[in-house]
Design a protein around this motif. Structure first.
Motif, short mmCIF file in Angstrom:
data_model
loop_
_atom_site.label_atom_id
_atom_site.label_comp_id
_atom_site.label_asym_id
_atom_site.label_seq_id
_atom_site.Cartn_x
_atom_site.Cartn_y
_atom_site.Cartn_z
N LYS A 1 -14.93 -65.31 -12.41
CA LYS A 1 -15.80 -64.21 -12.01
C LYS A 1 -15.03 -62.89 -12.13
CE LYS A 1 -19.04 -66.92 -10.17
NZ LYS A 1 -20.35 -67.05 -10.59
N TYR A 2 -15.79 -61.85 -12.44
CA TYR A 2 -15.15 -60.55 -12.59
C TYR A 2 -16.16 -59.43 -12.38
CZ TYR A 2 -17.22 -60.92 -17.26
OH TYR A 2 -18.08 -61.08 -18.31
N THR A 3 -15.61 -58.23 -12.26
CA THR A 3 -16.40 -57.02 -12.12
C THR A 3 -15.92 -56.03 -13.17
OG1 THR A 3 -16.53 -57.40 -9.74
CG2 THR A 3 -17.07 -55.19 -10.50
N VAL A 4 -16.83 -55.24 -13.70
CA VAL A 4 -16.47 -54.18 -14.65
C VAL A 4 -16.70 -52.85 -13.95
CG1 VAL A 4 -16.93 -53.13 -16.89
CG2 VAL A 4 -17.14 -55.61 -16.61
N LYS A 5 -15.66 -52.04 -13.87
CA LYS A 5 -15.78 -50.74 -13.21
C LYS A 5 -15.52 -49.64 -14.22
CE LYS A 5 -15.18 -52.07 -8.52
NZ LYS A 5 -15.02 -51.54 -7.21
N THR A 6 -16.59 -49.05 -14.72
CA THR A 6 -16.45 -47.94 -15.66
C THR A 6 -17.80 -47.30 -15.89
OG1 THR A 6 -15.69 -47.27 -17.85
CG2 THR A 6 -16.76 -49.40 -17.70
N LYS A 7 -17.78 -46.06 -16.28
CA LYS A 7 -19.00 -45.35 -16.67
C LYS A 7 -19.01 -45.12 -18.19
CE LYS A 7 -20.23 -43.45 -12.30
NZ LYS A 7 -20.98 -44.54 -11.77
N GLU A 8 -18.03 -45.71 -18.87
CA GLU A 8 -17.91 -45.56 -20.33
C GLU A 8 -19.12 -46.16 -21.05
OE1 GLU A 8 -15.47 -44.36 -22.39
OE2 GLU A 8 -13.82 -44.01 -20.99
N LYS A 9 -19.37 -45.63 -22.24
CA LYS A 9 -20.32 -46.25 -23.15
C LYS A 9 -19.51 -47.07 -24.14
CE LYS A 9 -24.10 -42.98 -22.95
NZ LYS A 9 -24.96 -42.05 -23.70
N PHE A 10 -20.05 -48.22 -24.49
CA PHE A 10 -19.38 -49.13 -25.42
C PHE A 10 -20.21 -49.28 -26.68
CE2 PHE A 10 -17.84 -50.10 -21.25
CZ PHE A 10 -16.49 -50.33 -21.44
N LYS A 11 -19.52 -49.38 -27.82
CA LYS A 11 -20.19 -49.51 -29.12
C LYS A 11 -19.90 -50.89 -29.71
CE LYS A 11 -21.85 -46.51 -31.34
NZ LYS A 11 -23.26 -46.16 -31.54
N PHE A 12 -20.88 -51.40 -30.45
CA PHE A 12 -20.73 -52.62 -31.23
C PHE A 12 -21.14 -52.24 -32.64
CE2 PHE A 12 -21.88 -56.42 -33.36
CZ PHE A 12 -21.31 -57.49 -32.71
N ILE A 13 -20.16 -52.17 -33.54
CA ILE A 13 -20.45 -51.79 -34.93
C ILE A 13 -19.87 -52.89 -35.83
CG2 ILE A 13 -20.07 -50.10 -36.76
CD1 ILE A 13 -19.79 -47.98 -34.52
N ARG A 14 -20.77 -53.56 -36.55
CA ARG A 14 -20.35 -54.61 -37.48
C ARG A 14 -21.51 -54.88 -38.42
NH1 ARG A 14 -19.21 -60.55 -35.32
NH2 ARG A 14 -21.44 -60.63 -35.54
N ASN A 15 -21.23 -55.05 -39.69
CA ASN A 15 -22.27 -55.27 -40.71
C ASN A 15 -23.34 -54.19 -40.55
OD1 ASN A 15 -20.87 -57.54 -41.69
ND2 ASN A 15 -21.81 -58.84 -40.17
N THR A 16 -24.59 -54.55 -40.30
CA THR A 16 -25.64 -53.53 -40.17
C THR A 16 -25.91 -53.16 -38.72
OG1 THR A 16 -27.39 -55.20 -40.18
CG2 THR A 16 -26.77 -54.25 -42.32
#
Length: 109
Positions: free
Chosen positions: A1-16
């Motif tokens: 189990k875990y928690t994510v602490k951030t206000k960042e935006k995350f990108k997923f860029i691959r193929n199309t």
């Protein structure tokens, strides 16, 4: 189990695929409206088809038409990328830091 602490935006860029995700709460991974998913399915066909059919009304020409919530970063990554992905590694900030860098693992009891 875990928690994510951030206000960042995350990108997923691959193929199309070119998608943006934010983390809300302890276990809510939200793909933002306007994200583009890969038009192909590469692996785990049944699981990806199930995810994509669940959100079919929120997709138009492989573009997400409203924010979509997932229970894990890997489910969000599979939806976007068309196959099994370790979401902790594939989702990255604009400066290239993976989601994994923002995870705080719960102490074992």
């Amino acid at each position: 189990k875990y928690t994510v602490k951030t206000k960042e935006k995350f990108k997923f860029i691959r193929n199309t695929a070119d998608a943006t995700m934010v983390v809300k709460g302890k276990n809510s991974y939200v793909i933002l409206k306007g994200s583009r998913i890969d038009d192909k399915i590469y692996s785990h066909v049944a699981a990806v088809k199930r995810l994509r059919s669940a959100y079919a009304k929120q997709l138009k020409n492989n573009i997400v038409t409203e924010d979509l919530e997932f229970a894990s970063p890997s489910a969000a990554a599979a939806f976007v990328g068309g196959g099994a992905c370790n979401g902790k590694l594939y989702w990255k900030t604009k400066d290239g830091r993976p989601l994994n860098d923002f995870i705080i693992y719960d102490a074992k009891k």
